[in-house]
Design an enzyme around this catalytic site. Structure first.
Site, PDB file in Angstrom:
ATOM      1  N   CYS A  76     -15.415  36.604 -39.419  1.00  0.00           N
ATOM      2  CA  CYS A  76     -15.786  36.044 -40.726  1.00  0.00           C
ATOM      3  C   CYS A  76     -17.077  36.637 -41.285  1.00  0.00           C
ATOM      4  O   CYS A  76     -17.569  36.186 -42.323  1.00  0.00           O
ATOM      5  CB  CYS A  76     -15.862  34.529 -40.638  1.00  0.00           C
ATOM      6  SG  CYS A  76     -14.253  33.823 -40.214  1.00  0.00           S
TER       7      CYS A  76
ATOM      8  N   HIS B  70     -23.659  30.229 -45.062  1.00  0.00           N
ATOM      9  CA  HIS B  70     -22.333  30.483 -44.502  1.00  0.00           C
ATOM     10  C   HIS B  70     -21.547  29.182 -44.392  1.00  0.00           C
ATOM     11  O   HIS B  70     -20.318  29.192 -44.519  1.00  0.00           O
ATOM     12  CB  HIS B  70     -22.466  31.118 -43.108  1.00  0.00           C
ATOM     13  CG  HIS B  70     -21.160  31.290 -42.397  1.00  0.00           C
ATOM     14  ND1 HIS B  70     -20.247  32.264 -42.755  1.00  0.00           N
ATOM     15  CD2 HIS B  70     -20.585  30.609 -41.363  1.00  0.00           C
ATOM     16  CE1 HIS B  70     -19.176  32.185 -41.974  1.00  0.00           C
ATOM     17  NE2 HIS B  70     -19.356  31.187 -41.124  1.00  0.00           N
TER      18      HIS B  70
ATOM     19  N   LYS C  64     -18.553  27.633 -50.188  1.00  0.00           N
ATOM     20  CA  LYS C  64     -17.307  27.307 -49.477  1.00  0.00           C
ATOM     21  C   LYS C  64     -16.886  25.870 -49.761  1.00  0.00           C
ATOM     22  O   LYS C  64     -15.742  25.494 -49.499  1.00  0.00           O
ATOM     23  CB  LYS C  64     -17.477  27.537 -47.981  1.00  0.00           C
ATOM     24  CG  LYS C  64     -17.602  29.018 -47.600  1.00  0.00           C
ATOM     25  CD  LYS C  64     -17.575  29.212 -46.098  1.00  0.00           C
ATOM     26  CE  LYS C  64     -17.734  30.677 -45.711  1.00  0.00           C
ATOM     27  NZ  LYS C  64     -19.132  31.155 -45.818  1.00  0.00           N
TER      28      LYS C  64
ATOM     29  N   HIS D   8     -13.008  28.436 -46.713  1.00  0.00           N
ATOM     30  CA  HIS D   8     -13.564  29.551 -45.954  1.00  0.00           C
ATOM     31  C   HIS D   8     -12.715  30.804 -46.191  1.00  0.00           C
ATOM     32  O   HIS D   8     -11.582  30.900 -45.721  1.00  0.00           O
ATOM     33  CB  HIS D   8     -13.611  29.198 -44.472  1.00  0.00           C
ATOM     34  CG  HIS D   8     -14.364  30.200 -43.644  1.00  0.00           C
ATOM     35  ND1 HIS D   8     -14.954  31.325 -44.181  1.00  0.00           N
ATOM     36  CD2 HIS D   8     -14.624  30.237 -42.307  1.00  0.00           C
ATOM     37  CE1 HIS D   8     -15.535  32.017 -43.228  1.00  0.00           C
ATOM     38  NE2 HIS D   8     -15.348  31.384 -42.078  1.00  0.00           N
TER      39      HIS D   8
ATOM     40  N   PHE E 190     -21.400  34.494 -40.709  1.00  0.00           N
ATOM     41  CA  PHE E 190     -21.321  34.476 -39.243  1.00  0.00           C
ATOM     42  C   PHE E 190     -19.861  34.480 -38.815  1.00  0.00           C
ATOM     43  O   PHE E 190     -19.000  33.959 -39.524  1.00  0.00           O
ATOM     44  CB  PHE E 190     -22.008  33.216 -38.693  1.00  0.00           C
ATOM     45  CG  PHE E 190     -23.398  32.984 -39.251  1.00  0.00           C
ATOM     46  CD1 PHE E 190     -24.364  33.992 -39.233  1.00  0.00           C
ATOM     47  CD2 PHE E 190     -23.735  31.757 -39.813  1.00  0.00           C
ATOM     48  CE1 PHE E 190     -25.632  33.782 -39.761  1.00  0.00           C
ATOM     49  CE2 PHE E 190     -25.010  31.541 -40.341  1.00  0.00           C
ATOM     50  CZ  PHE E 190     -25.959  32.545 -40.317  1.00  0.00           C
TER      51      PHE E 190
ATOM     52  N   PHE F  42     -16.731  34.676 -35.358  1.00  0.00           N
ATOM     53  CA  PHE F  42     -16.366  34.533 -33.947  1.00  0.00           C
ATOM     54  C   PHE F  42     -16.872  35.741 -33.156  1.00  0.00           C
ATOM     55  O   PHE F  42     -16.970  36.853 -33.675  1.00  0.00           O
ATOM     56  CB  PHE F  42     -14.847  34.442 -33.796  1.00  0.00           C
ATOM     57  CG  PHE F  42     -14.258  33.089 -34.111  1.00  0.00           C
ATOM     58  CD1 PHE F  42     -15.021  31.938 -34.045  1.00  0.00           C
ATOM     59  CD2 PHE F  42     -12.918  32.982 -34.459  1.00  0.00           C
ATOM     60  CE1 PHE F  42     -14.466  30.692 -34.324  1.00  0.00           C
ATOM     61  CE2 PHE F  42     -12.349  31.738 -34.740  1.00  0.00           C
ATOM     62  CZ  PHE F  42     -13.120  30.593 -34.672  1.00  0.00           C
TER      63      PHE F  42
END
Lengths: 406, 85
Positions: A162, A299, A329, A334, A391, A393
């Protein structure tokens, strides 16, 4: 070292299919989230999603240009077409220069699954047709766009979960700053089909506030219960200041800082330390103090754990300055691989139109967000410097800082 | 299928799928040149024939197909064989 400016932006998102529509949605605090019953029928725990219309490319592109384009490439094409127009770069200019492309994308689940379904049914790979290979590679957007627009500079797709879209702008920025490129098409794209988000939904990471879709994405709010997947594409055209001035382009903003870090910890959990390092690096690289940042586009995705960590990281560096913060968001959901790029587009629109888009659905803070200056209603503001976090995974962090050009 | 039906079906998918100008489709016109076929397009031609007529073209069969009339004749022959079978 070159100064790096933004001369073109474009987006195709659940907030609109043009910059004007998107600016109006951002100003109005309009949500793009809907409930998609077909996801429930497939076995999704949550049927909430950003609603993104598929572009109709017949008439815009010929058959050979279209057959290799999977959904991420289609969105990226529409966003890039608009961005080139805003930048005033026509095909003659593109042909005469080594324009590059670095675009964020991290999946083509829809095209891949559909292709394999055909092979299973027909037992014959030829019957996939010629486009399947170009649709099922994660570089579907860069392969197709570089061919359609006849790009001759750097050419690759960047996969960083992401944070893909944000890192793509960061890498384009470095390419131009170091003098390796003069113009780079950056961006991020995210497919929205029903095959894409099943595994993510399986982690119970999505909001299940299905009775009220537009209230479901509520970053930093005490009662948030998960993110809402969304998508589309956003393009940011970066250019050296020298190139932009030479051709008399309108400069929308300057990129002054790119920070990054890897948490080196858990595969899905956020890290205050990792994020703080990314934020600090961006400030240092931009050569500014935290108090000079007028707005932070967070984020924050509306997950209980992720927003808490980001609130702490922002507070670590900006707490003393009460810097305004919002997460777009709350309206878009997202946008995953696209998010880092779209949020630069949204932030640039805010900068151009003198407002901060609201963090809608922020009704009650929790103990961490209470320490931040969360902007819950649209606020008129002159934005000189904006910071945007992304940010992903695997603990990948990216922070960009843009500044009104002077 | 009659020969007329074959011709109609072929012309329809060439106009729809391959976006060729219908006015350029004449029996004696060269198929490859008219459709501006490259090696990738032949793969798509195999797919569209299979989905419309239910048979799979072998790559080498294309070597004997030059004109649209050759193409109609080939499709008609293969459909007839399939119907008889």
């Amino acid at each position: 070292m070159n100064r790096v400016v933004i001369t073109g932006i474009g987006a195709w998102s659940c907030l609109g299919k043009s910059l004007d529509e998107i600016k109006n949605s951002l100003f109005a605090g309009k949500s793009g989230i809907v409930l998609d019953q077909s996801r429930k029928e497939m076995g999704y725990r949550s049927g909430l999603t950003g609603f993104v219309e598929r572009p109709q490319l017949k008439g815009l592109l010929d058959r050979r240009q279209r057959v290799g384009m999977a959904e991420p490439a289609e969105y990226a094409y529409m966003a890039t077409l608009e961005a080139f127009k805003v930048a005033g770069m026509d095909q003659d200019f593109i042909d005469a220069n080594e324009v590059g492309i670095i675009y964020g994308n991290d999946s083509v689940a829809g095209a891949t699954i559909e292709a394999n379904d055909i092979v299973r049914a027909k037992k014959d790979t030829t019957l996939l047709g010629s486009g399947a290979i170009f649709q099922t590679m994660t570089c579907t957007a860069t392969m197709n766009l570089s061919t359609i627009f006849r790009l001759k500079g750097i050419n690759y797709t960047l996969g960083a979960a992401c944070a893909s879209g944000s890192h793509s702008i960061g890498m384009g920025y470095l390419m131009i700053k170091w003098g390796l490129q003069q113009q780079v098409v950056c961006g991020g794209t995210q497919e929205v089909n029903n095959y894409t988000f099943g595994a993510f939904d399986g982690l119970s990471a999505f909001s299940i506030r299905e009775n009220d879709p537009t209230k479901a994405s509520r970053p930093f709010d005490r009662d948030r219960d998960g993110l809402i997947p969304s998508g589309g594409a956003a393009t940011v055209i970066l250019e050296s200041l020298e190139s932009a001035q030479k051709r008399g382009a309108t400069i929308l903003a300057e990129v002054i800082g790119y920070g990054f870090s890897s948490n080196g910890e858990h595969i899905s959990n956020s890290s205050v330390g990792g994020q703080t390092r990314s934020l600090a690096m961006a400030l240092k690289e931009a050569g500014i103090d935290a108090k000079e940042v007028d707005y932070i586009n967070a984020h924050a995705t509306s997950t209980p754990g992720g927003d808490k960590v980001e609130a702490q990281a922002i507070y670590n560096l900006f707490g003393a300055h009460n810097t305004p913060v919002s997460s777009t968001k709350s309206m878009t959901g997202h946008e995953c691989w696209m998010a880092g790029a779209s949020e630069i587009v949204y932030s640039t629109l805010m900068m151009q139109n003198n407002f901060i888009a609201p963090n809608i659905n922020f009704e009650n803070p929790d103990e961490d967000s209470a320490r931040l200056n969360i902007v819950a209603e649209t606020r008129e503001a002159s934005l000189g410097t904006v910071l945007s976090n992304s940010f992903g995974f695997g603990g990948t962090n990216s922070t960009l800082i843009i500044k009104k050009f002077s | 299928m009659t020969e007329a039906e074959i011709i109609k079906t072929v012309n329809n998918f060439l106009v729809e799928e391959f976006e060729v100008d219908e006015a350029k489709i004449t029996p004696d016109a060269n198929l490859r040149e008219t459709l501006e076929l490259d090696s990738l397009d032949y793969v798509d031609l195999v797919v569209v024939i299979e989905s419309n007529f239910g048979f799979k073209v072998k790559g080498e069969d294309f070597t004997t197909i030059h004109t649209f009339q050759n193409f109609y004749d080939y499709c008609y022959k293969k459909v007839q064989e399939k119907e008889v079978a």
